[in-house]
Design a protein around this motif. Structure first.
Motif, mmCIF file in Angstrom:
data_model
loop_
_atom_site.group_PDB
_atom_site.id
_atom_site.type_symbol
_atom_site.label_atom_id
_atom_site.label_comp_id
_atom_site.label_asym_id
_atom_site.label_seq_id
_atom_site.Cartn_x
_atom_site.Cartn_y
_atom_site.Cartn_z
ATOM 1 N N LEU A 411 0.827 -1.213 0.000
ATOM 2 C CA LEU A 411 0.000 0.000 0.000
ATOM 3 C C LEU A 411 0.858 1.259 0.000
ATOM 4 N N LEU A 412 1.946 1.260 0.779
ATOM 5 C CA LEU A 412 2.828 2.422 0.815
ATOM 6 C C LEU A 412 3.525 2.636 -0.531
ATOM 7 N N THR A 413 3.952 1.536 -1.163
ATOM 8 C CA THR A 413 4.585 1.634 -2.479
ATOM 9 C C THR A 413 3.620 2.212 -3.503
ATOM 10 N N LYS A 414 2.391 1.725 -3.476
ATOM 11 C CA LYS A 414 1.377 2.241 -4.403
ATOM 12 C C LYS A 414 1.123 3.729 -4.157
ATOM 13 N N LYS A 415 1.086 4.134 -2.895
ATOM 14 C CA LYS A 415 0.836 5.531 -2.568
ATOM 15 C C LYS A 415 1.962 6.425 -3.087
ATOM 16 N N ARG A 416 3.218 5.982 -2.938
ATOM 17 C CA ARG A 416 4.347 6.765 -3.430
ATOM 18 C C ARG A 416 4.321 6.894 -4.955
ATOM 19 N N GLU A 417 4.020 5.783 -5.631
ATOM 20 C CA GLU A 417 3.972 5.807 -7.088
ATOM 21 C C GLU A 417 2.847 6.704 -7.604
ATOM 22 N N LYS A 418 1.697 6.647 -6.933
ATOM 23 C CA LYS A 418 0.584 7.512 -7.328
ATOM 24 C C LYS A 418 0.953 8.988 -7.181
ATOM 25 N N ALA A 419 1.643 9.314 -6.090
ATOM 26 C CA ALA A 419 2.048 10.702 -5.868
ATOM 27 C C ALA A 419 2.979 11.174 -6.979
ATOM 28 N N LYS A 420 3.867 10.292 -7.452
ATOM 29 C CA LYS A 420 4.788 10.658 -8.520
ATOM 30 C C LYS A 420 4.028 10.968 -9.806
ATOM 31 N N TRP A 421 3.035 10.161 -10.125
ATOM 32 C CA TRP A 421 2.255 10.379 -11.345
ATOM 33 C C TRP A 421 1.364 11.615 -11.214
ATOM 34 N N GLU A 422 0.818 11.818 -10.035
ATOM 35 C CA GLU A 422 -0.089 12.951 -9.845
ATOM 36 C C GLU A 422 0.648 14.283 -9.919
ATOM 37 N N LYS A 423 1.951 14.281 -9.647
ATOM 38 C CA LYS A 423 2.743 15.495 -9.818
ATOM 39 C C LYS A 423 2.792 15.933 -11.284
ATOM 40 N N GLN A 424 2.602 14.965 -12.167
ATOM 41 C CA GLN A 424 2.578 15.254 -13.602
ATOM 42 C C GLN A 424 1.171 15.650 -14.075
ATOM 43 N N GLY A 425 0.231 15.775 -13.123
ATOM 44 C CA GLY A 425 -1.141 16.123 -13.475
ATOM 45 C C GLY A 425 -1.978 14.945 -13.917
ATOM 46 N N LEU A 426 -1.541 13.718 -13.587
ATOM 47 C CA LEU A 426 -2.249 12.499 -13.982
ATOM 48 C C LEU A 426 -2.931 11.922 -12.749
ATOM 49 N N LEU A 427 -4.188 12.256 -12.586
ATOM 50 C CA LEU A 427 -4.925 11.876 -11.382
ATOM 51 C C LEU A 427 -5.343 10.414 -11.437
ATOM 52 N N MET A 428 -5.287 9.756 -10.258
ATOM 53 C CA MET A 428 -5.678 8.349 -10.141
ATOM 54 C C MET A 428 -6.505 8.160 -8.881
ATOM 55 N N MET A 429 -7.401 7.199 -8.940
ATOM 56 C CA MET A 429 -8.249 6.921 -7.797
ATOM 57 C C MET A 429 -8.705 5.472 -7.834
ATOM 58 N N GLU A 430 -8.881 4.890 -6.648
ATOM 59 C CA GLU A 430 -9.455 3.554 -6.535
ATOM 60 C C GLU A 430 -10.743 3.637 -5.729
ATOM 61 N N ALA A 431 -11.713 2.820 -6.082
ATOM 62 C CA ALA A 431 -13.006 2.813 -5.400
ATOM 63 C C ALA A 431 -13.452 1.382 -5.176
ATOM 64 N N ARG A 432 -14.290 1.185 -4.190
ATOM 65 C CA ARG A 432 -14.868 -0.139 -3.977
ATOM 66 C C ARG A 432 -15.687 -0.518 -5.199
ATOM 67 N N GLU A 433 -15.772 -1.785 -5.474
ATOM 68 C CA GLU A 433 -16.415 -2.219 -6.712
ATOM 69 C C GLU A 433 -17.851 -1.729 -6.825
ATOM 70 N N GLU A 434 -18.585 -1.680 -5.718
ATOM 71 C CA GLU A 434 -19.976 -1.231 -5.779
ATOM 72 C C GLU A 434 -20.081 0.282 -5.922
ATOM 73 N N ARG A 435 -18.963 1.015 -5.729
ATOM 74 C CA ARG A 435 -18.966 2.468 -5.839
ATOM 75 C C ARG A 435 -18.195 2.964 -7.057
ATOM 76 N N LEU A 436 -17.778 2.061 -7.913
ATOM 77 C CA LEU A 436 -16.965 2.444 -9.058
ATOM 78 C C LEU A 436 -17.719 3.397 -9.977
ATOM 79 N N ALA A 437 -18.950 3.079 -10.312
ATOM 80 C CA ALA A 437 -19.740 3.920 -11.212
ATOM 81 C C ALA A 437 -20.033 5.278 -10.582
ATOM 82 N N THR A 438 -20.393 5.279 -9.303
ATOM 83 C CA THR A 438 -20.702 6.533 -8.614
ATOM 84 C C THR A 438 -19.493 7.459 -8.591
#
Length: 453
Positions: A411-438
């Motif tokens: 989880l920590l590795t994923k968080k660090r990698e996401k932060a690196k990509w988001e610095k480039q303006g590339l937003l990412m998000m994960e959601a529970r399967e029942e909340r994916l559409a919402t």
């Protein structure tokens, strides 16, 4: 010999035509045989005589076959939906016509695919000179196009000693499409659909853009926008709704690579992504925006050019309803190159994929930087609930401690990698399967309200 045995076995499996003894005939023959065997203990009756008597009984029972209707006298029809949503129960009607002068006890099986739920055999009585409709319910768990070609019927003779088995060629093509429940819920009541966990509402901001319509007041709406005239008239709190500018471009990317085949509570990641993608497309098309859809894995599997209007939703559905997970890894670099060629206008790119896999695609970052110069990018994936549960679980042993430590590290590795990509303006998000559409629809609406396009 093998072919004969195969045909005989097919008859007993309700797959072929033929004549079979009923349980009544077997029972009567067993009682007769046991009676003669017991009688032979007290009376001098030879085995050949017992055998002949059984043969005579069987020959006598064949008279019952004279009264059994032939295939030409009967008819069967099937009424089945040509489109079925995955995981939704549908009823199917089978009509049996009996034009003979005898009542007929029947057993019915439909030749639907093995993956469908199959509540067979269906039994019942069809009275003489009548038609009777039999109904069963079935659910299709796997998307795709299926051909249903046969109906199978067994019906008893008049006395009930024999039953005849036959099949009727009735061809129907069934398309199993993604579950559209969430899409329908949004189209029926967008405000209610966008209530996030019962508290927060992700919706169109009122007061921004031009007036659209008057609707029921929802939790979180701006009280300053209440329409008091309509409230007094309808005896229900009503509010004005304002919408941002229409005619924007939304490009939905659907990953069909190997990791999208991971099983969830209901289907797999691809199934959930398709359902969420259709909901986002419906939301955008309803608001007058242009929607394009691209499905890919190692190569581009399908591309639907941008168009607007709700009829375009059917075009999207017909194109992608049958896409499946590929065994190959996804080639993000190729799909972004392709996207640069086909999508010239600025758009919101919404990518449904596995976040963990995507974060390790360093080559995709080069192409994404180019894409980001013209488009907005947002990636959404299904949250790994098992990993999250293990990372937060209490420990009572050394093994559980190690499992928890590995989960937290991932989880920590994923968080660090996401932060690196988001610095480039590339937003990412994960959601529970029942909340994916919402979550996906909420991000689309938020982007439109803020005027980022």
């Amino acid at each position: 010999m093998n072919k004969s045995l195969k045909n005989l076995w097919g008859r007993f499996l309700f797959r072929d035509k033929g004549i079979l003894p009923t349980s009544r005939l077997v029972l009567l023959l067993s009682i007769l045989s046991m009676t003669f065997i017991l009688l032979s203990l007290f009376v001098n009756v030879s085995w050949p005589i017992i055998f002949l008597l059984n043969v005579f009984f069987i020959l006598f029972s064949l008279v019952d076959l004279v009264f059994i209707p032939n295939k030409k006298a009967l008819s069967m029809t099937r009424i089945i939906p040509i489109e079925m949503e995955r995981g939704i129960s549908y009823h199917v009607n089978i009509v049996v016509e009996n034009p003979t002068e005898y009542d007929m006890r029947v057993e019915i099986k439909d030749g639907i695919p093995q993956s469908f739920s199959r509540p067979f055999p269906i039994t019942g009585m069809v009275e003489k000179n009548t038609k009777k409709q039999f109904t069963y319910h079935t659910t299709a768990p796997v998307r795709g196009e299926y051909l249903v070609s046969h109906l199978y019927l067994r019906y008893q003779s008049r006395i009930g000693l024999w039953q005849k088995q036959m099949n009727f060629a009735k061809k129907d093509t069934i398309k199993v499409i993604p579950d559209m429940t969430e899409t329908k819920q949004y189209l029926e009541n967008a405000q209610k659909f966008l209530i996030h966990e019962g508290v927060t509402i992700r919706k169109q901001k009122s007061g921004v853009g031009e007036f659209s319509k008057i609707r029921s007041y929802g939790v979180g709406d701006d009280p300053r926008k209440i329409n008091w005239r309509q409230t007094a008239k309808l005896q229900e709190v009503m509010t004005n709704e304002y919408e941002p500018e229409h005619g924007k471009y939304i490009t939905i990317l659907i990953d069909c690579g190997r990791m999208m085949g991971a099983e969830l509570k209901k289907g797999n990641r691809l199934e959930r992504s398709l359902e969420a993608a259709m909901t986002v497309a419906a939301a955008a098309l309803q608001k007058g925006d242009y929607v394009a859809v691209l499905a890919f894995s190692k190569k581009v599997k399908a591309y639907i050019p941008p168009a607007k209007g709700l009829p375009h939703l059917q075009t999207i559905l017909k194109t992608i309803y049958n896409i499946q997970v590929d065994a190959a890894e996804s080639n993000y670099a190729e799909v972004f190159q392709y996207l640069q060629l086909v999508q010239k206008k600025r758009s919101l790119i919404l990518l449904f994929s596995d976040v963990k896999t995507f974060l390790h695609e360093e080559s995709a970052l080069i192409y994404l930087k180019r894409v980001r110069q013209r488009h907005l990018f947002f990636m959404i994936g299904v949250e790994d609930e098992i990993l999250k549960k293990r990372a937060g679980a209490p420990v009572t042993s050394l093994e559980e401690t190690m499992i928890k430590g590995v989960a937290q590290q991932q989880l920590l590795t994923k968080k660090r990698e996401k932060a690196k990509w988001e610095k480039q303006g590339l937003l990412m998000m994960e959601a529970r399967e029942e909340r994916l559409a919402t979550t996906a629809v909420s991000h689309y609406i938020d982007t439109m309200n803020r005027g980022l396009l």
